[in-house]
Design a protein around this motif. Sequence first.
Motif, PDB file in Angstrom:
ATOM      1  N   MET A 131      23.791  58.886  74.340  1.00 50.88           N
ATOM      2  CA  MET A 131      25.206  59.213  74.674  1.00 50.88           C
ATOM      3  C   MET A 131      25.674  58.146  75.416  1.00 50.88           C
ATOM      4  SD  MET A 131      26.335  61.846  73.113  1.00 50.88           S
ATOM      5  CE  MET A 131      27.551  62.957  73.991  1.00 50.88           C
ATOM      6  N   PRO A 132      26.083  56.993  74.907  1.00 53.08           N
ATOM      7  CA  PRO A 132      26.577  55.651  75.705  1.00 53.08           C
ATOM      8  C   PRO A 132      27.805  55.833  76.133  1.00 53.08           C
ATOM      9  CG  PRO A 132      26.529  55.311  73.292  1.00 53.08           C
ATOM     10  CD  PRO A 132      25.797  56.377  73.555  1.00 53.08           C
ATOM     11  N   LYS A 133      28.098  55.612  77.504  1.00 51.26           N
ATOM     12  CA  LYS A 133      29.423  55.685  78.108  1.00 51.26           C
ATOM     13  C   LYS A 133      30.214  54.760  77.897  1.00 51.26           C
ATOM     14  CE  LYS A 133      27.252  58.671  81.646  1.00 51.26           C
ATOM     15  NZ  LYS A 133      26.820  58.897  82.843  1.00 51.26           N
ATOM     16  N   VAL A 134      31.485  55.045  77.123  1.00 52.71           N
ATOM     17  CA  VAL A 134      32.462  53.933  76.814  1.00 52.71           C
ATOM     18  C   VAL A 134      33.710  54.127  77.782  1.00 52.71           C
ATOM     19  CG1 VAL A 134      33.678  53.273  74.909  1.00 52.71           C
ATOM     20  CG2 VAL A 134      31.570  54.644  74.513  1.00 52.71           C
ATOM     21  N   ALA A 135      34.156  52.867  78.431  1.00 51.31           N
ATOM     22  CA  ALA A 135      35.247  52.914  79.089  1.00 51.31           C
ATOM     23  C   ALA A 135      36.265  52.100  78.116  1.00 51.31           C
ATOM     24  CB  ALA A 135      35.025  51.931  80.205  1.00 51.31           C
ATOM     25  N   VAL A 136      37.407  52.782  78.034  1.00 49.33           N
ATOM     26  CA  VAL A 136      38.469  51.963  77.266  1.00 49.33           C
ATOM     27  C   VAL A 136      39.380  51.334  78.146  1.00 49.33           C
ATOM     28  CG1 VAL A 136      40.417  52.285  75.412  1.00 49.33           C
ATOM     29  CG2 VAL A 136      38.162  53.888  75.545  1.00 49.33           C
TER      30      VAL A 136
ATOM     31  N   MET B 192      52.638  50.393  78.067  1.00 49.71           N
ATOM     32  CA  MET B 192      51.308  49.605  77.951  1.00 49.71           C
ATOM     33  C   MET B 192      50.668  50.314  76.847  1.00 49.71           C
ATOM     34  SD  MET B 192      50.119  48.888  81.856  1.00 49.71           S
ATOM     35  CE  MET B 192      50.981  47.933  82.941  1.00 49.71           C
ATOM     36  N   GLU B 193      50.701  49.826  75.635  1.00 56.45           N
ATOM     37  CA  GLU B 193      49.952  50.558  74.517  1.00 56.45           C
ATOM     38  C   GLU B 193      48.627  50.725  74.690  1.00 56.45           C
ATOM     39  OE1 GLU B 193      49.649  48.324  70.778  1.00 56.45           O
ATOM     40  OE2 GLU B 193      50.610  50.008  69.815  1.00 56.45           O
ATOM     41  N   ALA B 194      47.900  49.794  75.377  1.00 50.43           N
ATOM     42  CA  ALA B 194      46.356  49.999  75.476  1.00 50.43           C
ATOM     43  C   ALA B 194      46.112  51.100  76.395  1.00 50.43           C
ATOM     44  CB  ALA B 194      45.904  48.716  76.085  1.00 50.43           C
ATOM     45  N   THR B 195      46.929  51.668  77.241  1.00 50.88           N
ATOM     46  CA  THR B 195      46.620  52.861  77.958  1.00 50.88           C
ATOM     47  C   THR B 195      46.987  54.222  77.228  1.00 50.88           C
ATOM     48  OG1 THR B 195      48.865  53.255  79.078  1.00 50.88           O
ATOM     49  CG2 THR B 195      47.332  51.546  80.079  1.00 50.88           C
ATOM     50  N   LEU B 196      47.963  53.990  76.120  1.00 48.74           N
ATOM     51  CA  LEU B 196      48.207  55.131  75.520  1.00 48.74           C
ATOM     52  C   LEU B 196      46.985  55.301  74.407  1.00 48.74           C
ATOM     53  CD1 LEU B 196      52.060  54.276  74.364  1.00 48.74           C
ATOM     54  CD2 LEU B 196      51.040  56.041  75.978  1.00 48.74           C
ATOM     55  N   HIS B 197      46.475  54.022  73.800  1.00 47.94           N
ATOM     56  CA  HIS B 197      45.330  54.332  73.100  1.00 47.94           C
ATOM     57  C   HIS B 197      44.164  54.974  73.531  1.00 47.94           C
ATOM     58  CE1 HIS B 197      46.597  50.848  70.009  1.00 47.94           C
ATOM     59  NE2 HIS B 197      47.367  51.845  69.751  1.00 47.94           N
ATOM     60  N   ALA B 198      44.134  54.228  75.007  1.00 48.47           N
ATOM     61  CA  ALA B 198      42.782  54.706  75.795  1.00 48.47           C
ATOM     62  C   ALA B 198      43.014  56.164  76.095  1.00 48.47           C
ATOM     63  CB  ALA B 198      42.716  54.103  76.800  1.00 48.47           C
TER      64      ALA B 198
ATOM     65  N   GLY C  74      39.229  56.810  79.629  1.00 51.02           N
ATOM     66  CA  GLY C  74      40.164  55.746  79.539  1.00 51.02           C
ATOM     67  C   GLY C  74      41.645  56.375  79.762  1.00 51.02           C
ATOM     68  N   PRO C  75      42.606  55.663  80.072  1.00 47.90           N
ATOM     69  CA  PRO C  75      42.388  54.194  80.309  1.00 47.90           C
ATOM     70  C   PRO C  75      41.707  54.142  81.719  1.00 47.90           C
ATOM     71  CG  PRO C  75      44.734  54.913  80.976  1.00 47.90           C
ATOM     72  CD  PRO C  75      43.992  56.144  80.199  1.00 47.90           C
ATOM     73  N   LEU C  76      40.968  53.008  81.994  1.00 48.40           N
ATOM     74  CA  LEU C  76      40.258  52.644  82.982  1.00 48.40           C
ATOM     75  C   LEU C  76      40.500  50.913  83.235  1.00 48.40           C
ATOM     76  CD1 LEU C  76      36.674  54.316  82.958  1.00 48.40           C
ATOM     77  CD2 LEU C  76      38.595  54.704  84.367  1.00 48.40           C
ATOM     78  N   ALA C  77      40.892  50.770  84.369  1.00 48.95           N
ATOM     79  CA  ALA C  77      41.012  49.088  84.718  1.00 48.95           C
ATOM     80  C   ALA C  77      39.698  48.631  84.908  1.00 48.95           C
ATOM     81  CB  ALA C  77      41.893  48.900  86.010  1.00 48.95           C
ATOM     82  N   PHE C  78      39.467  47.414  84.546  1.00 53.31           N
ATOM     83  CA  PHE C  78      37.880  46.744  84.581  1.00 53.31           C
ATOM     84  C   PHE C  78      37.114  47.132  85.865  1.00 53.31           C
ATOM     85  CE2 PHE C  78      35.267  43.046  85.205  1.00 53.31           C
ATOM     86  CZ  PHE C  78      34.342  43.253  83.948  1.00 53.31           C
TER      87      PHE C  78
ATOM     88  N   THR D 124      29.389  52.343  83.116  1.00 50.12           N
ATOM     89  CA  THR D 124      29.743  52.143  81.605  1.00 50.12           C
ATOM     90  C   THR D 124      28.517  51.283  80.819  1.00 50.12           C
ATOM     91  OG1 THR D 124      32.025  51.888  82.157  1.00 50.12           O
ATOM     92  CG2 THR D 124      31.496  50.678  80.393  1.00 50.12           C
ATOM     93  N   ASP D 125      28.612  51.628  79.630  1.00 51.17           N
ATOM     94  CA  ASP D 125      27.601  50.953  78.839  1.00 51.17           C
ATOM     95  C   ASP D 125      28.321  50.168  77.667  1.00 51.17           C
ATOM     96  OD1 ASP D 125      25.055  52.296  79.517  1.00 51.17           O
ATOM     97  OD2 ASP D 125      26.034  53.958  78.751  1.00 51.17           O
ATOM     98  N   LEU D 126      29.473  50.594  77.459  1.00 50.82           N
ATOM     99  CA  LEU D 126      30.337  49.913  76.547  1.00 50.82           C
ATOM    100  C   LEU D 126      31.764  49.598  76.593  1.00 50.82           C
ATOM    101  CD1 LEU D 126      30.758  48.706  73.571  1.00 50.82           C
ATOM    102  CD2 LEU D 126      31.248  51.039  72.831  1.00 50.82           C
ATOM    103  N   LEU D 127      32.326  48.794  76.618  1.00 48.12           N
ATOM    104  CA  LEU D 127      33.876  48.398  77.176  1.00 48.12           C
ATOM    105  C   LEU D 127      34.516  48.283  75.755  1.00 48.12           C
ATOM    106  CD1 LEU D 127      33.302  45.580  80.060  1.00 48.12           C
ATOM    107  CD2 LEU D 127      34.399  47.877  80.547  1.00 48.12           C
ATOM    108  N   LEU D 128      35.556  49.036  75.784  1.00 48.08           N
ATOM    109  CA  LEU D 128      36.483  48.678  74.372  1.00 48.08           C
ATOM    110  C   LEU D 128      37.545  47.858  75.105  1.00 48.08           C
ATOM    111  CD1 LEU D 128      37.076  49.067  71.479  1.00 48.08           C
ATOM    112  CD2 LEU D 128      38.365  51.189  72.199  1.00 48.08           C
TER     113      LEU D 128
END
Length: 300
Positions: free
Chosen positions: A172-177, A188-194, A213-217, A239-243
């Motif tokens: 179950m990889p952990k994904v941060a958007v 900020m569209e990226a935060t809505l998508h996240a 998400g959203p998460l800042a880096f 985090t294993d995967l950053l989108l």
Amino acid sequence: MVLKTLSDLKLIVKGGPKKKLVLAAAQDHHSLGAVIRAWKEDIIEPILIGDEAEIREICHSFNYDLEGVIIIDEQDTLKSVEIAVKMVNTRQADILMKGKIGSSGLLKCVLNKEWGLRTGNLLSHIALFEVETYHKVIAVTDVAMNIAPNLQDKIAILNNSVECLNKLGYVMPKVAVLGAVEMVNENMEATLHAALLSKMNQRDQIKNCIIDGPLAFDNAISLESAQLKGIRSEVAGETDLLLMPDIEVGNVLYKSLVFFAKAKVASIILGASAPIVLTSRSDSEQAKFDSILLSAAASK
Ligand code: COD
């Protein structure tokens, strides 16, 4: 299993069947070095397509042993890519690799409607980084193919990436958007998508991973930083995967990790009928070798 280093990819491919890898526009020093090394280490069987005289000259000057390697002489770069793509399309090869040609030139051939490697899925890019300042390998997507993904594209990019990580042994990889901030901001569209993607994950519309998400880096990669901001998250610091929001952010992060942080990288294109090794022409021989390892692990 979680990868600690990119060399751990060897454990996944070890003992498996050798994959046939076709290198298009093969007259490239680092690509040839990586392919010959992967061949000598029994990871792949190479087929080289390109300017044979130049290929032989490069191999001669760097002492790469070509004995027993199939070489198809084609001096026209685009034609060499076309032949390589058709070989993968007809299952004469299992993995496509880019040599001395720009990414978009190769991708246009891959997307060819008659003889390309389309599957009906969105194709996307994933890069795995080994960086001293993080305690495990971290994957980043999409830093090289999809320019400005919309929400549907991001779902497809996540599905491709999670499927790849599952093949590498992640359960179950952990994904941060990522966004610029960790709060939803309608401007900020990226935060809505996240926010939508993490809710879709909670409702099982995106499976086999844990998305936040959203998460800042900083919150994505540092638990301390998330705690300082009062963020409760299963993903923060693990985090294993950053989108990425888009190709610009992704590509700048990729190059910053490699050039400033001296990260090692392995990267491929997912979602096509076979994995595609699409490293940048400026990437090192090591990066190309690790990308071949990743392609072999992902084509299991
Ligand atoms: N997955 C599946 N099909 C796709 C994808 C995709 N990611 N992208 C486009 N398509 C299909 C479209 O549906 C359409 O049928 C056809 O391909 C052409 O689509 P266009 O006109 O939008 O695409 P192109 O051919 O102009 O460009 C596609 C590229 C992948 C070449 C383009 O998106 C691109 O240049 N991406 C960035 C590549 C790059 O420069 N990377 C450098 C970073 S190192």
